[in-house]
Write a protein that holds these residues in place. Structure first.
Motif, short mmCIF file in Angstrom:
data_model
loop_
_atom_site.label_atom_id
_atom_site.label_comp_id
_atom_site.label_asym_id
_atom_site.label_seq_id
_atom_site.Cartn_x
_atom_site.Cartn_y
_atom_site.Cartn_z
N ARG A 106 67.88 13.01 71.95
CA ARG A 106 67.26 13.52 70.73
C ARG A 106 66.47 12.42 70.04
NH1 ARG A 106 69.78 17.96 66.87
NH2 ARG A 106 68.93 19.10 68.67
N TYR A 107 65.15 12.50 70.10
CA TYR A 107 64.32 11.46 69.51
C TYR A 107 64.23 11.63 68.00
CZ TYR A 107 60.68 7.99 68.98
OH TYR A 107 59.98 6.87 68.62
N ALA A 146 59.35 14.01 66.96
CA ALA A 146 59.64 14.23 68.37
C ALA A 146 58.59 15.13 69.02
CB ALA A 146 61.03 14.86 68.53
N HIS A 147 58.07 16.07 68.25
CA HIS A 147 57.01 16.95 68.75
C HIS A 147 55.74 16.15 69.04
CE1 HIS A 147 54.41 20.39 69.25
NE2 HIS A 147 53.67 20.02 68.21
N ARG A 148 55.40 15.26 68.10
CA ARG A 148 54.16 14.49 68.25
C ARG A 148 54.27 13.43 69.35
NH1 ARG A 148 54.29 14.51 62.49
NH2 ARG A 148 55.04 12.36 62.50
N LEU A 149 55.41 12.76 69.41
CA LEU A 149 55.54 11.63 70.34
C LEU A 149 56.11 12.01 71.70
CD1 LEU A 149 56.82 8.77 67.99
CD2 LEU A 149 54.48 9.36 68.63
N LYS A 150 56.93 13.07 71.74
CA LYS A 150 57.61 13.44 72.99
C LYS A 150 57.24 14.84 73.48
CE LYS A 150 60.02 9.62 73.15
NZ LYS A 150 59.89 8.65 74.25
N ASN A 151 56.32 15.48 72.77
CA ASN A 151 55.89 16.83 73.13
C ASN A 151 57.06 17.83 73.15
OD1 ASN A 151 53.78 18.63 73.71
ND2 ASN A 151 54.22 18.56 75.91
N GLU A 152 58.02 17.60 72.29
CA GLU A 152 59.17 18.49 72.19
C GLU A 152 58.75 19.78 71.48
OE1 GLU A 152 63.43 18.45 69.85
OE2 GLU A 152 62.81 16.60 70.85
N TYR A 153 59.37 20.90 71.85
CA TYR A 153 59.09 22.17 71.17
C TYR A 153 59.35 22.02 69.67
CZ TYR A 153 60.17 26.69 69.09
OH TYR A 153 60.23 27.76 68.24
N TYR A 154 58.43 22.55 68.87
CA TYR A 154 58.58 22.53 67.41
C TYR A 154 58.25 23.92 66.88
CZ TYR A 154 57.58 21.54 62.48
OH TYR A 154 57.58 21.55 61.11
N GLY A 155 59.16 24.46 66.11
CA GLY A 155 58.95 25.78 65.52
C GLY A 155 58.71 25.68 64.02
N ASP A 156 57.49 25.93 63.60
CA ASP A 156 57.15 25.73 62.19
C ASP A 156 57.91 26.67 61.27
OD1 ASP A 156 55.44 24.24 60.32
OD2 ASP A 156 54.56 26.20 59.90
N TYR A 157 58.15 27.90 61.72
CA TYR A 157 58.86 28.85 60.85
C TYR A 157 60.30 28.41 60.64
CZ TYR A 157 60.77 33.03 58.77
OH TYR A 157 61.38 33.89 57.90
N ALA A 158 60.98 28.02 61.73
CA ALA A 158 62.36 27.56 61.61
C ALA A 158 62.44 26.33 60.73
CB ALA A 158 62.94 27.26 62.99
N LEU A 185 72.72 20.22 53.10
CA LEU A 185 71.42 20.88 53.07
C LEU A 185 70.29 19.91 52.75
CD1 LEU A 185 72.23 24.28 51.36
CD2 LEU A 185 71.54 23.90 53.73
N LEU A 186 70.53 18.92 51.90
CA LEU A 186 69.49 17.95 51.58
C LEU A 186 69.08 17.15 52.82
CD1 LEU A 186 70.79 16.69 48.11
CD2 LEU A 186 68.76 18.09 48.54
N GLY A 187 69.96 17.11 53.81
CA GLY A 187 69.63 16.43 55.06
C GLY A 187 68.52 17.09 55.85
N LYS A 188 68.17 18.33 55.49
CA LYS A 188 67.12 19.02 56.25
C LYS A 188 65.75 18.36 56.04
CE LYS A 188 70.67 21.45 56.72
NZ LYS A 188 71.71 20.78 57.50
N PHE A 189 65.57 17.66 54.93
CA PHE A 189 64.28 16.98 54.70
C PHE A 189 63.99 15.97 55.81
CE2 PHE A 189 65.13 18.10 50.12
CZ PHE A 189 64.04 18.94 49.96
N SER A 190 64.97 15.14 56.14
CA SER A 190 64.76 14.15 57.21
C SER A 190 64.86 14.78 58.59
CB SER A 190 65.76 12.99 57.08
OG SER A 190 67.09 13.45 56.97
N ALA A 191 65.69 15.83 58.73
CA ALA A 191 65.82 16.49 60.04
C ALA A 191 64.48 17.06 60.50
CB ALA A 191 66.87 17.60 59.96
N VAL A 192 63.77 17.71 59.59
CA VAL A 192 62.48 18.31 59.94
C VAL A 192 61.44 17.22 60.23
CG1 VAL A 192 60.55 19.69 59.06
CG2 VAL A 192 62.90 20.51 58.79
N LEU A 193 61.47 16.13 59.47
CA LEU A 193 60.56 15.01 59.75
C LEU A 193 60.81 14.46 61.15
CD1 LEU A 193 60.67 13.09 56.34
CD2 LEU A 193 58.70 14.30 57.30
N ASP A 194 62.08 14.33 61.52
CA ASP A 194 62.42 13.86 62.87
C ASP A 194 61.93 14.83 63.94
OD1 ASP A 194 63.70 11.39 62.37
OD2 ASP A 194 65.52 12.42 61.74
#
Length: 354
Positions: A329-330, A186-198, A173-182
């Protein structure tokens, strides 16, 4: 995303409590899932829990078949699928840890049957997610599987899991901190879908481990802490269901964990490897890696290569190939990954190696 259509498949019912296995038949009937059931369990103590579930269902008039699996592989999945089709099962129940639940949920997906998740250990966040880790499906990452129709998490049973497995769930679960940053990157640099609620839901799961870390540091972890962990693991799984991918729960830290498995043939529990990956990933992001490393130490999770039974050379090699595990996966690892020198410098800077 085509036409901005985003389909979210969530569990129909989640039950968390103590001594609730005897109600499994009631819930399956109320949800109208069917009366022909295949139970998938592991080979250890989970087999006895599977027998308990079987007896409860038989007493309520269900037709039940059981199968024990040793590993989460395609061979085991094909064995389960064969039995499901042979007996015309309507429901597959996974009773056990990661292996049994992953095999059950992927078999459910392949046969279009209902899936019921009954975890007996909290070592991973696959309890309620629509993804499964099947070891020999082209690469060591998650594949799309069934969202559970029903999750039954009996805290009395899960509390009996080995301490190491409980702590592994915390580290995952602590891995979610870096997962969300990644994911944001990817959203900023690759225009990948990003869901803020999830993303927020996944972060909340991780924050609960930080908040209750003193509970998990106790020699005898209280049941209240196990319940917090189980609910956080379920929330992380639901975050993946909402996102439609593993993005909110799996980033560069998971790529590093999978790379460690490739290099060293699964030397530790998945969550333990993710914890190591999180330290390195957060360092690369320039974020709070020292805080997370301290939390991992506090709860008794590994923070060095030696503690997950790999050499410094194996860790460095894993860091240099991690970006290749899922090239689509960027993450902060970039498209070209790390050089051997850079990998060694990062590992030394975080004291993951001496």
């Amino acid at each position: 995303m085509a036409n901005n259509i985003h389909q979210i498949d969530l569990p129909k019912r989640v039950i968390v409590g103590s001594n609730i296995l005897q109600d499994v038949g009631i819930h399956i009937s109320e949800l109208g899932l069917g009366k022909r059931v295949v139970i998938v369990t592991g080979s250890g103590i989970t087999k006895s829990y599977g027998e308990e579930v079987k007896q409860v269902l038989v007493d309520r008039g269900f037709d039940v078949w059981t199968i024990n699996v040793d590993r989460a592989t395609m061979d085991e999945v094909e064995r389960v699928v064969g039995i499901v089709r042979e007996v015309r099962s309507e429901v597959i129940i996974g009773v056990g840890g990661g292996k049994a639940i992953d095999v059950a949920k992927y078999s459910s997906f392949l046969t279009s049957t209902s899936f019921v998740s009954i975890p007996t250990t909290p070592s991973h966040d696959g309890i309620a997610s629509p993804f499964a880790s099947i070891k020999d499906v082209s690469r060591p990452t998650s594949v799309r599987a069934s969202t559970p129709n029903l999750v039954i998490a009996d805290i009395e049973i899960i509390s009996r899991a080995p301490r190491r497995h409980i702590i592994s769930g915390c580290a995952d679960l602590l891995g979610k901190f870096s997962a969300v940053l990644d994911w944001r990157l990817a959203h900023r640099l690759k225009n990948e879908y990003y869901g803020d609620y999830a993303a927020s839901l996944a972060l909340l799961s991780a924050q609960h481990i930080v908040k209750y870390s003193e509970w998990f540091a106790m020699k005898n972890i209280p049941k209240e802490a196990v319940r917090v962990l189980v609910e956080a693991l379920i929330s992380s799984g639901i975050a993946m269901a909402i996102a439609g991918s593993t993005r909110p729960a799996s980033g560069s830290e998971h790529l590093i964990a999978h790379a460690i498995d490739v290099v060293a043939n699964y030397p530790a529990l998945h969550g333990e490897e993710v914890g190591i990956g999180s330290i390195i990933a957060l360092y690369l992001h320039g974020r709070n890696w020292k805080k997370i490393k301290n939390v991992l130490k506090t709860i008794g999770a590994p923070t060095t290569a030696k503690e997950i039974n790999i050499s410094r050379e194996q860790l460095i090699q894993a860091l240099t190939i991690a970006h290749k595990i899922r090239p689509e996966r960027y993450t902060i690892l970039g498209e070209n990954g790390m050089t051997i020198e850079a990998a060694e410098n990062v590992a030394r800077a975080t004291s993951v190696i001496d």
